[in-house]
Scaffold this motif. Structure first.
Motif, PDB file in Angstrom:
ATOM      1  N   PRO A  38     -22.017 -64.494   7.924  1.00  0.00           N
ATOM      2  CA  PRO A  38     -21.712 -65.923   8.358  1.00  0.00           C
ATOM      3  C   PRO A  38     -21.864 -67.062   8.174  1.00  0.00           C
ATOM      4  CG  PRO A  38     -22.079 -64.773  10.397  1.00  0.00           C
ATOM      5  CD  PRO A  38     -22.834 -64.048   9.544  1.00  0.00           C
ATOM      6  N   LEU A  39     -20.822 -68.027   7.649  1.00  0.00           N
ATOM      7  CA  LEU A  39     -21.523 -69.286   7.518  1.00  0.00           C
ATOM      8  C   LEU A  39     -20.344 -70.214   8.055  1.00  0.00           C
ATOM      9  CD1 LEU A  39     -22.637 -71.485   5.568  1.00  0.00           C
ATOM     10  CD2 LEU A  39     -20.837 -71.162   4.124  1.00  0.00           C
ATOM     11  N   ALA A  40     -21.236 -70.857   9.327  1.00  0.00           N
ATOM     12  CA  ALA A  40     -19.871 -71.742  10.161  1.00  0.00           C
ATOM     13  C   ALA A  40     -19.798 -73.429   9.281  1.00  0.00           C
ATOM     14  CB  ALA A  40     -20.880 -72.355  11.240  1.00  0.00           C
ATOM     15  N   LEU A  41     -18.677 -73.770   9.643  1.00  0.00           N
ATOM     16  CA  LEU A  41     -18.211 -74.887   8.885  1.00  0.00           C
ATOM     17  C   LEU A  41     -18.091 -75.786   9.614  1.00  0.00           C
ATOM     18  CD1 LEU A  41     -15.206 -73.086   6.905  1.00  0.00           C
ATOM     19  CD2 LEU A  41     -17.485 -73.433   6.002  1.00  0.00           C
ATOM     20  N   SER A  42     -18.238 -77.005   8.716  1.00  0.00           N
ATOM     21  CA  SER A  42     -17.855 -78.246   9.802  1.00  0.00           C
ATOM     22  C   SER A  42     -16.394 -79.296   9.462  1.00  0.00           C
ATOM     23  CB  SER A  42     -18.599 -79.492   9.255  1.00  0.00           C
ATOM     24  OG  SER A  42     -18.188 -79.523   7.806  1.00  0.00           O
ATOM     25  N   GLN A  43     -15.395 -78.196   8.413  1.00  0.00           N
ATOM     26  CA  GLN A  43     -14.138 -78.539   8.153  1.00  0.00           C
ATOM     27  C   GLN A  43     -13.767 -77.627   8.408  1.00  0.00           C
ATOM     28  OE1 GLN A  43     -15.636 -80.739   6.370  1.00  0.00           O
ATOM     29  NE2 GLN A  43     -15.837 -82.051   7.063  1.00  0.00           N
ATOM     30  N   TRP A  44     -12.260 -77.877   8.841  1.00  0.00           N
ATOM     31  CA  TRP A  44     -11.423 -75.662   9.370  1.00  0.00           C
ATOM     32  C   TRP A  44     -10.883 -75.410   8.456  1.00  0.00           C
ATOM     33  CZ3 TRP A  44     -11.413 -74.913  14.521  1.00  0.00           C
ATOM     34  CH2 TRP A  44     -11.855 -75.223  14.895  1.00  0.00           C
ATOM     35  N   ARG A  45     -11.190 -74.171   7.898  1.00  0.00           N
ATOM     36  CA  ARG A  45     -10.276 -73.119   7.179  1.00  0.00           C
ATOM     37  C   ARG A  45      -8.806 -72.753   6.932  1.00  0.00           C
ATOM     38  NH1 ARG A  45     -12.250 -67.522   5.962  1.00  0.00           N
ATOM     39  NH2 ARG A  45     -11.582 -66.650   4.284  1.00  0.00           N
ATOM     40  N   PHE A  46      -7.536 -73.023   5.960  1.00  0.00           N
ATOM     41  CA  PHE A  46      -7.047 -72.139   6.559  1.00  0.00           C
ATOM     42  C   PHE A  46      -6.524 -71.064   5.769  1.00  0.00           C
ATOM     43  CE2 PHE A  46      -6.357 -76.244   7.427  1.00  0.00           C
ATOM     44  CZ  PHE A  46      -5.418 -76.469   9.058  1.00  0.00           C
ATOM     45  N   THR A  47      -6.563 -70.311   6.331  1.00  0.00           N
ATOM     46  CA  THR A  47      -5.484 -69.026   5.620  1.00  0.00           C
ATOM     47  C   THR A  47      -4.532 -68.453   5.875  1.00  0.00           C
ATOM     48  OG1 THR A  47      -6.745 -67.205   6.978  1.00  0.00           O
ATOM     49  CG2 THR A  47      -8.335 -67.538   5.042  1.00  0.00           C
ATOM     50  N   THR A  48      -3.706 -67.687   4.458  1.00  0.00           N
ATOM     51  CA  THR A  48      -2.390 -67.478   4.408  1.00  0.00           C
ATOM     52  C   THR A  48      -1.806 -66.381   3.100  1.00  0.00           C
ATOM     53  OG1 THR A  48      -0.309 -68.034   4.456  1.00  0.00           O
ATOM     54  CG2 THR A  48      -1.861 -69.495   2.714  1.00  0.00           C
ATOM     55  N   ASP A  49      -0.517 -66.028   3.641  1.00  0.00           N
ATOM     56  CA  ASP A  49      -0.241 -64.870   2.412  1.00  0.00           C
ATOM     57  C   ASP A  49       0.725 -65.603   1.404  1.00  0.00           C
ATOM     58  OD1 ASP A  49       1.442 -64.577   4.159  1.00  0.00           O
ATOM     59  OD2 ASP A  49       1.380 -62.692   4.782  1.00  0.00           O
ATOM     60  N   ASP A  50       0.510 -67.070   1.979  1.00  0.00           N
ATOM     61  CA  ASP A  50       1.361 -67.671   1.026  1.00  0.00           C
ATOM     62  C   ASP A  50       1.537 -68.419   0.326  1.00  0.00           C
ATOM     63  OD1 ASP A  50       4.573 -69.287   0.940  1.00  0.00           O
ATOM     64  OD2 ASP A  50       5.397 -67.584   1.336  1.00  0.00           O
ATOM     65  N   ARG A  51       1.873 -68.740  -0.709  1.00  0.00           N
ATOM     66  CA  ARG A  51       1.130 -69.518  -2.086  1.00  0.00           C
ATOM     67  C   ARG A  51       1.365 -71.122  -1.068  1.00  0.00           C
ATOM     68  NH1 ARG A  51      -3.684 -69.785  -5.158  1.00  0.00           N
ATOM     69  NH2 ARG A  51      -3.279 -71.860  -6.458  1.00  0.00           N
ATOM     70  N   GLU A  52       3.068 -71.269  -0.963  1.00  0.00           N
ATOM     71  CA  GLU A  52       3.583 -72.800  -0.645  1.00  0.00           C
ATOM     72  C   GLU A  52       3.171 -72.696   0.407  1.00  0.00           C
ATOM     73  OE1 GLU A  52       8.620 -72.544  -0.402  1.00  0.00           O
ATOM     74  OE2 GLU A  52       8.254 -71.281  -2.767  1.00  0.00           O
ATOM     75  N   VAL A  53       2.651 -71.918   1.581  1.00  0.00           N
ATOM     76  CA  VAL A  53       2.055 -72.382   2.623  1.00  0.00           C
ATOM     77  C   VAL A  53       0.814 -73.014   2.651  1.00  0.00           C
ATOM     78  CG1 VAL A  53       1.328 -71.712   5.393  1.00  0.00           C
ATOM     79  CG2 VAL A  53       3.248 -70.677   4.238  1.00  0.00           C
ATOM     80  N   GLY A  54      -0.027 -72.550   1.724  1.00  0.00           N
ATOM     81  CA  GLY A  54      -1.600 -72.733   1.251  1.00  0.00           C
ATOM     82  C   GLY A  54      -1.581 -74.569   0.345  1.00  0.00           C
TER      83      GLY A  54
END
Length: 237
Positions: A38-54
């Motif tokens: 696992p890798l900790a991040l300094s900025q938030w990561r978002f995941t979604t199943d919809d390209r428009e949301v991304g």
């Protein structure tokens, strides 16, 4: 016959509801898995199943929607450029927490630290050690439950995009959780119920030197700037 009240006051006519507004459309992460760890991040990561949301996430917080290798439905990720995200909770119940030990086939143990909260033993003493350090040590060995804190919220920058879920097992956040829950409850009480809660989900940089001279640096999740408002997404009156 139908109502014609919006003809006389078109500015007050409710806007069409987004097709996403009441759905969970994505997840917020403070880390990601690499090939080996696992890798900790300094900025938030978002995941979604919809390209428009991304694409909307990228507009709001920076980054680029991209597909990533996963067997889960949320196969679009955005590595944002923001360490702070403003959120809106529908109420205190949007923040939930428990202690969980997972096995290969699912949950083995779920409690609030004193009593079981799931299964046939719900309400019975869970048998977890009283000492915080012992609890944490058992969790790190995989023999005891670890925190599971879940937040369901809308993005303050675009509330009609839908709900996002944030989950963390941060022991650091657990130390502050009672204060956060109290602040949310007090804000809701001051607004006499039916309110929404605004807060900031942040990744805070922590840096210090141990007594042995070792430099330690990491990012920790934090929930700050907790306030309440009485207006709803769609006014009832």
């Amino acid at each position: 016959m139908s109502l014609r009240i919006w003809e006389t006051d078109p500015d007050a006519k409710p806007r069409p509801r987004s097709r996403f507004v009441d759905d969970v459309v994505g997840y917020i992460h403070g880390g990601m898995m690499t090939k080996t760890k696992p890798l900790a991040l300094s900025q938030w990561r978002f995941t979604t199943d919809d390209r428009e949301v991304g694409e909307r996430i990228a507009q709001l917080f920076g980054g680029t929607p991209e597909e990533w290798d996963t067997d889960k439905p949320n196969n679009v990720q955005v590595l944002s450029e923001s360490s702070r995200v403003g959120l809106v909770l529908d109420g205190p119940e949007a923040l939930r927490s428990r202690m969980v030990l997972w096995g290969r086939k699912g949950i083995i143990h779920a409690c609030d630290g004193v009593y079981f909260v799931d299964g046939e033993d719900r309400g019975q003493p869970c048998g977890c050690p009283r000492e915080y350090d012992v609890r944490k040590a058992q969790a790190e060995k995989g023999t005891g439950p670890q925190p599971e804190i879940t937040l369901k919220a809308r993005l303050a920058a675009d509330e009609e995009l839908g709900f996002f879920l944030y989950r963390t097992s941060s022991w650091t956040l657990t130390k502050e959780l009672h204060e956060i829950e109290n602040a949310i409850a007090e804000a809701a009480e001051a607004a006499e119920g039916g309110c929404r809660i605004r807060l900031t989900l942040a990744l805070e940089h922590v840096e210090f030197t141990t007594k042995t001279g070792q430099r330690v640096e990491y990012y920790r999740p934090a929930l700050t700037d907790i306030t309440a408002e009485t207006s709803a997404l769609d006014d009832a009156a």
